[in-house]
Write a protein that holds these residues in place. Structure first.
Motif, PDB file in Angstrom:
ATOM      1  N   ASN A 193      -1.190  14.770   0.086  1.00 15.60           N
ATOM      2  CA  ASN A 193      -1.417  15.837  -0.896  1.00 15.60           C
ATOM      3  C   ASN A 193      -1.238  17.231  -0.308  1.00 15.60           C
ATOM      4  N   THR A 194      -1.320  17.325   1.008  1.00 14.30           N
ATOM      5  CA  THR A 194      -1.188  18.614   1.690  1.00 14.30           C
ATOM      6  C   THR A 194      -0.318  18.416   2.925  1.00 14.30           C
ATOM      7  N   PRO A 195       0.206  19.498   3.482  1.00 11.41           N
ATOM      8  CA  PRO A 195       0.972  19.343   4.729  1.00 11.41           C
ATOM      9  C   PRO A 195       0.146  18.677   5.837  1.00 11.41           C
ATOM     10  N   GLN A 196      -1.146  18.965   5.897  1.00  5.10           N
ATOM     11  CA  GLN A 196      -2.002  18.337   6.911  1.00  5.10           C
ATOM     12  C   GLN A 196      -2.083  16.829   6.708  1.00  5.10           C
ATOM     13  N   ASP A 197      -2.059  16.389   5.454  1.00  5.83           N
ATOM     14  CA  ASP A 197      -2.094  14.950   5.170  1.00  5.83           C
ATOM     15  C   ASP A 197      -0.891  14.236   5.773  1.00  5.83           C
ATOM     16  N   GLU A 207       7.146  -3.504   6.064  1.00  3.77           N
ATOM     17  CA  GLU A 207       7.385  -4.208   4.808  1.00  3.77           C
ATOM     18  C   GLU A 207       6.367  -3.967   3.705  1.00  3.77           C
ATOM     19  N   GLN A 208       5.173  -3.488   4.044  1.00  5.60           N
ATOM     20  CA  GLN A 208       4.131  -3.425   3.022  1.00  5.60           C
ATOM     21  C   GLN A 208       3.485  -2.049   2.862  1.00  5.60           C
ATOM     22  N   VAL A 209       3.876  -1.086   3.669  1.00  4.89           N
ATOM     23  CA  VAL A 209       3.278   0.247   3.573  1.00  4.89           C
ATOM     24  C   VAL A 209       4.372   1.255   3.240  1.00  4.89           C
ATOM     25  N   ILE A 210       4.097   2.058   2.242  1.00  2.37           N
ATOM     26  CA  ILE A 210       5.016   3.098   1.794  1.00  2.37           C
ATOM     27  C   ILE A 210       4.283   4.428   1.886  1.00  2.37           C
ATOM     28  N   ILE A 211       4.956   5.439   2.377  1.00  6.60           N
ATOM     29  CA  ILE A 211       4.400   6.793   2.303  1.00  6.60           C
ATOM     30  C   ILE A 211       5.166   7.520   1.209  1.00  6.60           C
ATOM     31  N   ALA A 212       4.420   7.941   0.195  1.00  5.41           N
ATOM     32  CA  ALA A 212       5.031   8.663  -0.920  1.00  5.41           C
ATOM     33  C   ALA A 212       5.592   9.990  -0.408  1.00  5.41           C
ATOM     34  N   ALA A 227       6.970  12.733 -10.122  1.00  2.73           N
ATOM     35  CA  ALA A 227       7.308  11.747  -9.091  1.00  2.73           C
ATOM     36  C   ALA A 227       6.047  11.078  -8.543  1.00  2.73           C
ATOM     37  N   VAL A 228       5.035  11.870  -8.264  1.00  2.00           N
ATOM     38  CA  VAL A 228       3.785  11.310  -7.733  1.00  2.00           C
ATOM     39  C   VAL A 228       3.096  10.460  -8.787  1.00  2.00           C
ATOM     40  N   PHE A 229       3.038  10.936 -10.021  1.00  9.33           N
ATOM     41  CA  PHE A 229       2.385  10.167 -11.075  1.00  9.33           C
ATOM     42  C   PHE A 229       3.126   8.864 -11.356  1.00  9.33           C
ATOM     43  N   ASP A 230       4.443   8.880 -11.291  1.00  9.87           N
ATOM     44  CA  ASP A 230       5.206   7.642 -11.485  1.00  9.87           C
ATOM     45  C   ASP A 230       4.844   6.610 -10.415  1.00  9.87           C
ATOM     46  N   LEU A 231       4.682   7.054  -9.179  1.00 16.43           N
ATOM     47  CA  LEU A 231       4.268   6.135  -8.117  1.00 16.43           C
ATOM     48  C   LEU A 231       2.836   5.656  -8.335  1.00 16.43           C
ATOM     49  N   ILE A 255       0.860  -1.184   0.000  1.00 14.68           N
ATOM     50  CA  ILE A 255       0.000   0.000   0.000  1.00 14.68           C
ATOM     51  C   ILE A 255       0.895   1.231   0.000  1.00 14.68           C
ATOM     52  N   ILE A 256       0.583   2.163  -0.898  1.00 11.44           N
ATOM     53  CA  ILE A 256       1.278   3.446  -0.941  1.00 11.44           C
ATOM     54  C   ILE A 256       0.297   4.506  -0.473  1.00 11.44           C
ATOM     55  N   LEU A 257       0.686   5.270   0.517  1.00 11.49           N
ATOM     56  CA  LEU A 257      -0.132   6.377   1.020  1.00 11.49           C
ATOM     57  C   LEU A 257       0.428   7.667   0.422  1.00 11.49           C
ATOM     58  N   PHE A 258      -0.439   8.460  -0.178  1.00 11.93           N
ATOM     59  CA  PHE A 258      -0.028   9.674  -0.870  1.00 11.93           C
ATOM     60  C   PHE A 258      -0.488  10.920  -0.112  1.00 11.93           C
TER      61      PHE A 258
END
Length: 186
Positions: free
Chosen positions: A36-40, A58-63, A75-79, A31-34
């Motif tokens: 979008n704002t500083p609050q996010d 092992e399974q969670v990524i923060i973009a 960079a975001v679109f590539d992810l 799972i990739i968490l994206f």
């Protein structure tokens, strides 16, 4: 109404539990968490504290949160292109993902998301966050989506063609109107 009885803390807890259950069932998924704002970034930090450590490691990524410039967009679109399915609460996340032909599930924490999916004739791709049972609907939607990725992509291509047709027709009408004005016609 939207978010009835679900504040941000409850929402994070439910989403953390959802992620834990998904990753328990599907050990090969990531799972990739994206943000979008500083609050996010803050909210995702809270969400990460709810996700089991074994999955966080092992399974969670923060973009990365890159707030400006063409490199940030790329960079975001590539992810996002790496994703099989995107669950999005933000308008631009949903619009861009649909436009990139990535199966989405709109998580409607605000009426704007629900309206987007209705406008695109994709209302079945949206889950309203109006009570705690939204998680059950989200499980069902994700399971169905993962079994029908190509069908969803095909439907998105149809929606994209329809939007192109509508915009072409609108621009043609606008052009005819503009050239009907004596000052602009020549």
């Amino acid at each position: 109404t939207f978010n009835k009885g679900i504040d941000v803390h409850r929402f994070n807890r439910l989403m953390g539990q959802f992620i834990n259950q998904i990753l328990e069932r599907h050990r090969h998924w990531n799972i990739i968490l994206f943000p979008n704002t500083p609050q996010d970034v803050v909210v995702l930090g809270l969400l990460m504290s709810i996700i089991d450590e074994k999955y966080r490691r092992e399974q969670v990524i923060i973009a990365p949160f890159i707030s400006h410039g063409q490199q940030a967009i790329e960079a975001v679109f590539d992810l996002k292109k790496m994703c099989s399915c995107i669950i999005g609460t933000r308008f631009h996340t949903n619009v861009c993902s649909i436009g990139m032909n990535i199966p989405t599930i709109g998580l409607a924490v605000h009426e704007q998301i629900s309206s987007l999916y209705t406008e695109l004739n994709l209302a079945e791709r949206c889950v309203k966050v109006d009570n705690e049972q939204f998680v059950d609907a989200l499980f069902d939607q994700l399971s169905g989506s993962m079994e029908n990725l190509e069908g969803i992509k095909k439907n998105y291509r149809f929606v994209q063609r329809e939007l192109e047709y509508q915009s072409d027709a609108y621009y043609e009408k606008l052009k005819l109107w503009l050239f009907s004005i004596p000052l602009l016609s020549g």
